[in-house]
Write an enzyme that holds these catalytic residues in place. Structure first.
Site, PDB file in Angstrom:
ATOM      1  N   ARG A  73      -0.597   8.800 -10.175  1.00 11.44           N
ATOM      2  CA  ARG A  73      -0.588   7.616  -9.317  1.00 11.44           C
ATOM      3  C   ARG A  73       0.117   6.419  -9.975  1.00 11.44           C
ATOM      4  O   ARG A  73       0.786   5.633  -9.307  1.00 11.44           O
ATOM      5  CB  ARG A  73      -2.027   7.237  -8.953  1.00 11.44           C
ATOM      6  CG  ARG A  73      -2.745   8.283  -8.104  1.00 11.44           C
ATOM      7  CD  ARG A  73      -4.196   7.899  -7.880  1.00 11.44           C
ATOM      8  NE  ARG A  73      -4.298   6.594  -7.263  1.00 11.44           N
ATOM      9  CZ  ARG A  73      -4.150   6.362  -5.955  1.00 11.44           C
ATOM     10  NH1 ARG A  73      -3.922   7.352  -5.133  1.00 11.44           N
ATOM     11  NH2 ARG A  73      -4.256   5.142  -5.478  1.00 11.44           N
ATOM     12  N   ASN A  88     -10.634  -2.837  -6.193  1.00  8.68           N
ATOM     13  CA  ASN A  88      -9.842  -1.858  -6.954  1.00  8.68           C
ATOM     14  C   ASN A  88     -10.467  -1.468  -8.303  1.00  8.68           C
ATOM     15  O   ASN A  88     -10.075  -0.476  -8.916  1.00  8.68           O
ATOM     16  CB  ASN A  88      -8.406  -2.356  -7.188  1.00  8.68           C
ATOM     17  CG  ASN A  88      -7.526  -2.277  -5.958  1.00  8.68           C
ATOM     18  OD1 ASN A  88      -6.573  -3.049  -5.801  1.00  8.68           O
ATOM     19  ND2 ASN A  88      -7.821  -1.352  -5.050  1.00  8.68           N
ATOM     20  N   TRP A  89     -11.483  -2.226  -8.751  1.00 10.15           N
ATOM     21  CA  TRP A  89     -12.188  -1.833  -9.986  1.00 10.15           C
ATOM     22  C   TRP A  89     -12.889  -0.497  -9.795  1.00 10.15           C
ATOM     23  O   TRP A  89     -13.245   0.163 -10.774  1.00 10.15           O
ATOM     24  CB  TRP A  89     -13.228  -2.889 -10.374  1.00 10.15           C
ATOM     25  CG  TRP A  89     -12.636  -4.223 -10.713  1.00 10.15           C
ATOM     26  CD1 TRP A  89     -12.643  -5.345  -9.936  1.00 10.15           C
ATOM     27  CD2 TRP A  89     -11.943  -4.593 -11.917  1.00 10.15           C
ATOM     28  NE1 TRP A  89     -12.003  -6.382 -10.579  1.00 10.15           N
ATOM     29  CE2 TRP A  89     -11.570  -5.950 -11.793  1.00 10.15           C
ATOM     30  CE3 TRP A  89     -11.607  -3.904 -13.089  1.00 10.15           C
ATOM     31  CZ2 TRP A  89     -10.867  -6.628 -12.792  1.00 10.15           C
ATOM     32  CZ3 TRP A  89     -10.913  -4.582 -14.083  1.00 10.15           C
ATOM     33  CH2 TRP A  89     -10.551  -5.930 -13.925  1.00 10.15           C
ATOM     34  N   ARG A 106       1.609  -5.005   6.153  1.00 12.74           N
ATOM     35  CA  ARG A 106       0.956  -3.956   5.355  1.00 12.74           C
ATOM     36  C   ARG A 106       1.780  -2.684   5.453  1.00 12.74           C
ATOM     37  O   ARG A 106       2.133  -2.243   6.552  1.00 12.74           O
ATOM     38  CB  ARG A 106      -0.471  -3.670   5.825  1.00 12.74           C
ATOM     39  CG  ARG A 106      -1.141  -2.634   4.921  1.00 12.74           C
ATOM     40  CD  ARG A 106      -2.569  -2.335   5.286  1.00 12.74           C
ATOM     41  NE  ARG A 106      -3.182  -1.507   4.250  1.00 12.74           N
ATOM     42  CZ  ARG A 106      -4.403  -1.657   3.769  1.00 12.74           C
ATOM     43  NH1 ARG A 106      -5.179  -2.609   4.251  1.00 12.74           N
ATOM     44  NH2 ARG A 106      -4.869  -0.861   2.827  1.00 12.74           N
ATOM     45  N   GLY A 162       0.123   5.328  -4.467  1.00 10.41           N
ATOM     46  CA  GLY A 162      -0.508   6.574  -4.897  1.00 10.41           C
ATOM     47  C   GLY A 162       0.042   7.766  -4.133  1.00 10.41           C
ATOM     48  O   GLY A 162       0.417   8.790  -4.734  1.00 10.41           O
ATOM     49  N   ASP A 173       0.835  -1.204   0.000  1.00  7.57           N
ATOM     50  CA  ASP A 173       0.000   0.000   0.000  1.00  7.57           C
ATOM     51  C   ASP A 173       0.875   1.262   0.000  1.00  7.57           C
ATOM     52  O   ASP A 173       1.973   1.261   0.555  1.00  7.57           O
ATOM     53  CB  ASP A 173      -0.904  -0.023   1.247  1.00  7.57           C
ATOM     54  CG  ASP A 173      -2.067   0.951   1.131  1.00  7.57           C
ATOM     55  OD1 ASP A 173      -2.278   1.500   0.037  1.00  7.57           O
ATOM     56  OD2 ASP A 173      -2.766   1.154   2.144  1.00  7.57           O
ATOM     57  N   ARG A 212      -5.295  -2.010   8.412  1.00  3.95           N
ATOM     58  CA  ARG A 212      -6.502  -2.735   7.981  1.00  3.95           C
ATOM     59  C   ARG A 212      -6.064  -3.984   7.236  1.00  3.95           C
ATOM     60  O   ARG A 212      -4.962  -4.034   6.695  1.00  3.95           O
ATOM     61  CB  ARG A 212      -7.299  -1.883   6.971  1.00  3.95           C
ATOM     62  CG  ARG A 212      -7.932  -0.650   7.505  1.00  3.95           C
ATOM     63  CD  ARG A 212      -8.896  -0.082   6.458  1.00  3.95           C
ATOM     64  NE  ARG A 212      -8.209   0.400   5.272  1.00  3.95           N
ATOM     65  CZ  ARG A 212      -7.742   1.638   5.126  1.00  3.95           C
ATOM     66  NH1 ARG A 212      -7.882   2.508   6.112  1.00  3.95           N
ATOM     67  NH2 ARG A 212      -7.143   2.006   4.017  1.00  3.95           N
TER      68      ARG A 212
HETATM   69  C1  FPP Z   1      -1.997   0.120  -3.307  1.00  2.00           C
HETATM   70  O1  FPP Z   1      -1.486   1.425  -3.251  1.00  2.00           O
HETATM   71  C2  FPP Z   1      -1.429  -0.591  -4.437  1.00  2.00           C
HETATM   72  C3  FPP Z   1      -2.130  -1.159  -5.448  1.00  2.00           C
HETATM   73  C4  FPP Z   1      -3.598  -1.139  -5.531  1.00  2.00           C
HETATM   74  C5  FPP Z   1      -1.468  -1.789  -6.581  1.00  2.00           C
HETATM   75  C6  FPP Z   1      -0.295  -2.670  -6.227  1.00  2.00           C
HETATM   76  C7  FPP Z   1       0.512  -2.859  -7.422  1.00  2.00           C
HETATM   77  C8  FPP Z   1       1.854  -2.830  -7.457  1.00  2.00           C
HETATM   78  C9  FPP Z   1       2.736  -2.715  -6.299  1.00  2.00           C
HETATM   79  C10 FPP Z   1       2.571  -2.892  -8.732  1.00  2.00           C
HETATM   80  C11 FPP Z   1       2.523  -4.127  -9.504  1.00  2.00           C
HETATM   81  C12 FPP Z   1       2.703  -5.407  -8.807  1.00  2.00           C
HETATM   82  C13 FPP Z   1       3.078  -6.519  -9.443  1.00  2.00           C
HETATM   83  C14 FPP Z   1       3.091  -7.818  -8.770  1.00  2.00           C
HETATM   84  C15 FPP Z   1       3.524  -6.462 -10.840  1.00  2.00           C
HETATM   85  P1  FPP Z   1      -2.494   2.633  -3.398  1.00  2.00           P
HETATM   86  O2  FPP Z   1      -2.610   2.953  -4.838  1.00  2.00           O
HETATM   87  O3  FPP Z   1      -3.792   2.292  -2.736  1.00  2.00           O
HETATM   88  O4  FPP Z   1      -1.763   3.759  -2.638  1.00  2.00           O
HETATM   89  P2  FPP Z   1      -2.436   4.922  -1.796  1.00  2.00           P
HETATM   90  O5  FPP Z   1      -3.113   4.273  -0.613  1.00  2.00           O
HETATM   91  O6  FPP Z   1      -1.282   5.781  -1.409  1.00  2.00           O
HETATM   92  O7  FPP Z   1      -3.411   5.625  -2.692  1.00  2.00           O
END
Ligand code: FPP
Length: 254
Positions: free
Chosen positions: A45, A80-81, A200, A35, A32, A206
C-alpha cells in the site's frame, strides 16, 4: 458575491454590475485510492502513497492557471491511526521525507503551506518540519496549500469549542456573542475561505469527516479515478465544469 465568507477574489468577475462566478477559489481534495492502486499492481500500500504524494505537486502546480488560489488536501485523518502500524509509520516517514525534499521548491514556486489538524499526537521531528515549512513559505501568496494531517472535522470542532469555552470561563468572550463567525474563528481553518468545491477520488461518495463545517455550501465532485492516476488534466476538467454550476446558497435564482 458568491463566497459566504465575504472574501472575493480570483474566482469572481463583474458582469453588468452582477458578479458572475468563473471558477472555484478554494478546492479541497480527499485523495483516496492509493491502496487499491498499489494492490492492483501487486505492490504494498505504501507504494501507492508514494505515487499519490507525487500527484500533490502536479495538482498544486496546476492551480494558478486555473484561478484556484487555495488547495486543501486530506493527507491523514484522525481515523487513519486505525491502519496497521506498518502503514501508519510508513505514512509518517513519507510526510517527513516529503516536507524535507519539497521545502525549497515550494518556497521558490510561491506556494504558502499550512497544516491543519491536531499536532499533539504527531512525532516531534515531523512537527518541527511542519513548523519550518510554514515559516519558510509564510510570505508566499501564489497558491495556498493546506495539508490536513491528523485532521478530523469533529475533532477540530471539539478542540475549537474547548478553546471557546475557555475564553468564556476567562471572561474574554460573552456567551451571547457566540455566533457562526465566532466558532469559525476558533477552527484550524480560521484564515482560509470556505471551500467552493470538494473533490473525492476513487469512486467513494463519502465526506469522511473532512471540513464538515467549512463545506456547508460547497459543491461535491466524486470521481472514479484513483488518486495516483489523478492528473492535472482531470483536475482542470472538474474545475472548468464547476464554472457552469449554479450555486444559490439556499436562495432562489433571480
Ligand atoms: C487514502 O487512500 C489516502 C491516504 C490515507 C493518504 C494520503 C496520502 C498521500 C496522497 C500521500 C502524501 C501526501 C502529502 C501531502 C505528502 P487509501 O489508502 O485509503 O486507499 P484505498 O481506499 O484504496 O485503500
Amino acid at each position: 458575491m458568491f463566497g459566504r465568507n465575504g472574501i472575493n477574489g480570483a474566482g469572481c468577475v463583474e458582469t453588468a454590475g452582477v458578479e458572475a462566478q468563473q471558477g472555484p477559489r478554494h478546492v479541497a481534495v480527499i485523495m483516496d485510492g492509493n491502496g487499491r492502486w498499489a494492490q492492483a499492481r501487486g505492490r504494498p500500500r505504501l507504494f501507492g502513497h508514494h505515487a499519490g504524494a507525487k500527484r500533490v505537486r502536479e495538482i498544486v502546480n496546476a492551480c494558478p492557471d486555473l484561478g484556484v488560489k487555495y488547495l486543501t488536501v486530506f493527507a491523514f485523518s484522525t481515523e487513519n491511526w486505525n491502519r496497521t502500524q506498518t502503514e501508519v509509520a510508513g505514512l509518517m516517514s513519507l510526510f517527513r521525507r516529503y516536507i524535507s525534499k519539497e521545502t525549497r521548491a515550494l518556497r521558490d514556486e510561491g506556494v504558502r503551506v499550512r497544516f491543519i489538524g491536531d499536532r499533539v499526537r504527531l512525532d516531534n521531528k515531523l512537527v518541527v518540519l511542519m513548523d519550518e515549512l510554514e515559516t519558510i513559505t509564510e510570505l508566499n501568496d501564489r497558491v495556498h496549500l493546506t495539508i490536513a494531517l491528523n485532521y478530523g472535522s469533529r475533532d477540530e470542532v471539539s478542540r475549537a469549542i474547548k478553546d471557546l469555552a475557555g475564553d468564556i470561563a476567562a471572561g474574554t468572550l460573552a456567551p451571547e456573542d457566540v455566533d457562526e463567525e465566532t466558532l469559525t474563528r476558533y477552527l484550524d481553518t480560521k484564515v482560509l475561505p470556505d471551500p467552493d468545491l470538494v473533490i473525492r477520488t476513487s469512486g467513494e461518495a463519502r465526506v469522511s469527516n473532512f471540513l464538515l463545517w467549512q463545506s456547508a455550501y460547497a459543491e461535491y465532485e466524486f470521481v472514479d479515478t484513483l488518486w495516483p492516476d489523478f492528473t492535472k488534466d482531470i483536475f482542470a476538467g472538474i474545475v472548468s465544469a464547476y464554472g457552469v454550476r449554479d450555486r444559490r446558497y439556499g436562495g432562489v435564482r433571480p
